[in-house]
Scaffold this active site. Structure first.
Site: not given
Ligand code: HEM
Ligand SMILES: N=C(Nc1cccc(CNC[C@@H]2CCCN2)c1)c1cccs1
Length: 349
Positions: A58, A61, A224, A229
Site C-alpha cells: 500500500c 499508508r 480513495w 488504478e
Molecule cells: C486512503 C487512500 C489509499 C490509497 C490511495 C491506497 C492506495 C493503494 C494502492 C494504489 C494499492 C495497490 C492496489 C492494486 O494495485 O491493486 C493499495 C494496496 C493495498 N492497500 Fe492501500 N490505499 C489507501 C488506503 C488503504 C486502506 C484504508 C487500507 C486498509 C485499511 C489499505 C490497505 C491496502 C492493502 C492491504 C493493499 C494490498 C492489496 C493486495 O495485496 O491485493 N489501503 N493501496
Molecule cells: N485505492 C485502493 N486500491 C486497492 C487497494 C487494495 C486492493 C485493491 C485491489 N487490488 C486487486 C487488483 C487485482 C489484481 C491486482 N490489483 C485496490 C483501495 C481500496 C480500498 C482501500 S484503498
C-alpha cells in the site's frame, strides 16, 4: 486461542498506547481466566490501523491513523450485515470527500463473497465480453443465485453475504448509494463519446484481517483511488476494459507503429482524464506522483517513530512512469509484519 500471538499483539498495543505493566498483567490474566481473547473496541481500532500501516503493497499508508472503525462483531443476520455495509458506503462516500473506514464482522461466521463491495459485472456473450472481464466468474455465481444484470458495460454487482455455512444471501445495492464519475477530458471534448465512468469508492472485501491470532474473514475497508488504478489498469489492461486503441483513435493518433508511442500518449491522456473527472465531480483521488510523495513522508515519520518501514517494491511503484517516482530508486524490505491484511481461501462458491 494462540497465547503467543495475543501476547505479542497486546505488548505492541501497550507500548504504542503507553499503558502500564499493571494494565498488561491484568489484561493477560483476564484472557487466561476466560480462555478467549475478544479485543476491546480500542484494541480492535489499534489493530486495524496498524494492519494498514503494515500493508507492504500500500502506497497510501501515510493516513493509517485516520482509519474509522465500525465494530459489527455481534451481527449474524444477513439483512443486518447488509444494512451495515450500506452505512459503510454512505459514511465512506461522504458526498465525494472520501473517508477511509473499515467494518469488522464476526470472525469465523461472516464471509462476503465479493472482491469489492462496489464492482462492475462481466459477461461472456456471443460477440465478445460485456463489462469487466475480471468479474466474469463472480457474475456467474451471482446469476446462479438468481441475479439478473441489466447487460450494460457498468452493471453494479449485488453483495453476496454468507453467515456460518448457510446458503449465501444476495442484496442489490440501491443506486442512490453508488456514486460514479463520468470520464471526460479537459481538452478533448469528444472524450465523453467513449461513455466511460468508474465508481468513486473502492471497498475491498476479500482480504482477511489478522490480529492477535484472530482471523476476521470479513473486514471490508475503503480508501480513495490512486488515478493509475483506474486509468492505467482497470480501463487500460487488454484483459480489462482495453480502451487504449479507442482513446488513441479519438485523439487522432496513428496506431500502426509502436515507435510513435501512441499507446503511451493514450495512457497519459486517459489518466489525465480520470484525475480531471474525479476532481471535477469533487470525488477524492490522488495522482501517483503525489501518492509517492505522501509515501515518502510516511517513510520519514515511521523512521522518527523508530519503526522499520517495510514494503513490496513491485506493488508500490505505480504502473505508469514508475521511475519518475523516488520509490523506484529506493530498495525496501518486504518483511511481513502483523497485524496485517492477507489473502484468504476463496469462498466455497
Ligand atoms: C486512503 C487512500 C489509499 C490509497 C490511495 C491506497 C492506495 C493503494 C494502492 C494504489 C494499492 C495497490 C492496489 C492494486 O494495485 O491493486 C493499495 C494496496 C493495498 N492497500 Fe492501500 N490505499 C489507501 C488506503 C488503504 C486502506 C484504508 C487500507 C486498509 C485499511 C489499505 C490497505 C491496502 C492493502 C492491504 C493493499 C494490498 C492489496 C493486495 O495485496 O491485493 N489501503 N493501496
Ligand atoms: N485505492 C485502493 N486500491 C486497492 C487497494 C487494495 C486492493 C485493491 C485491489 N487490488 C486487486 C487488483 C487485482 C489484481 C491486482 N490489483 C485496490 C483501495 C481500496 C480500498 C482501500 S484503498
Amino acid at each position: 486461542m494462540d497465547l503467543i500471538e495475543i501476547e505479542q499483539f497486546l505488548i505492541q498495543y501497550k507500548e504504542e498506547m503507553d499503558l502500564s505493566d499493571e494494565w498488561y498483567r491484568e489484561r493477560i490474566g483476564e484472557i487466561k481466566d476466560i480462555g478467549t481473547f475478544k479485543p476491546t473496541f480500542d484494541e480492535l481500532t489499534f489493530g486495524t490501523r496498524v494492519a494498514w500501516r503494515n500493508s507492504n503493497r500500500c502506497i497510501g499508508r501515510l493516513f493509517w491513523k485516520s482509519l474509522h472503525v465500525f465494530d459489527e462483531r455481534e451481527l449474524e443476520d444477513e439483512e443486518e450485515i447488509f444494512k451495515a455495509l450500506l452505512r459503510h458506503i454512505e459514511y465512506a462516500t461522504n458526498n465525494g470527500k472520501i473517508k477511509p473506514a473499515i467494518t469488522v464482522f464476526k470472525p469465523g461466521v461472516v464471509r462476503i463473497w465479493n472482491e469489492q463491495i462496489i464492482r462492475y459485472a462481466g459477461y461472456e456473450t456471443d460477440n465478445g465480453v460485456l463489462g469487466d472481464p475480471s468479474s466474469i466468474t463472480f457474475t456467474k455465481v451471482c446469476q446462479a443465485l438468481g441475479w439478473l444484470g441489466e447487460g450494460t458495460h457498468f452493471d453494479v454487482l449485488p453483495i453476496v453475504i454468507q453467515v456460518n455455512n448457510r446458503t449465501p444471501v444476495m442484496f442489490e445495492i440501491p443506486k442512490e448509494y453508488v456514486l460514479e464519475v463520468p470520464i471526460t477530458h479537459p481538452q478533448f471534448e469528444k472524450f465523453h463519446e467513449l461513455q466511460l465512468k468508474w465508481y468513486a469508492v473502492p471497498i475491498i472485501s476479500n482480504l482477511k484481517l489478522s490480529l492477535g491470532g484472530i482471523e476476521f474473514q470479513a473486514a471490508p475497508f475503503n480508501g480513495w483511488y490512486m488515478g493509475t488504478e483506474i486509468g492505467a489498469r482497470n480501463l487500460a489492461d487488454v484483459d480489462r476494459y482495453n480502451i487504449l486503441p479507442k482513446v488513441a483513435e479519438l485523439i487522432g493518433l496513428n496506431t500502426t507503429s509502436n515507435s510513435n508511442l501512441w499507446k503511451d500518449r493514450a495512457l497519459v491522456e486517459l489518466n489525465l482524464a480520470v484525475l480531471h473527472s474525479y476532481k471535477e465531480k469533487g470525488v477524492s483521488i490522488v495522482d501517483h506522483h503525489t501518492a509517492a510523495q505522501q509515501f515518502k513522508v510516511f517513510d520519514q515519520l515511521e523512521k522518527e517513530s523508530n519503526r522499520e518501514v517495510t514494503g513490496d517494491w513491485k506493488w508500490l511503484i505505480p504502473p505508469m512512469s514508475p521511475a519518475a517516482t523516488h520509490i523506484f530508486h529506493q530498495p525496501i524490505p518486504n518483511i511481513i509484519k502483523k497485524p496485517n491484511y492477507f489473502y484468504q481461501k476463496a469462498p466455497n462458491y
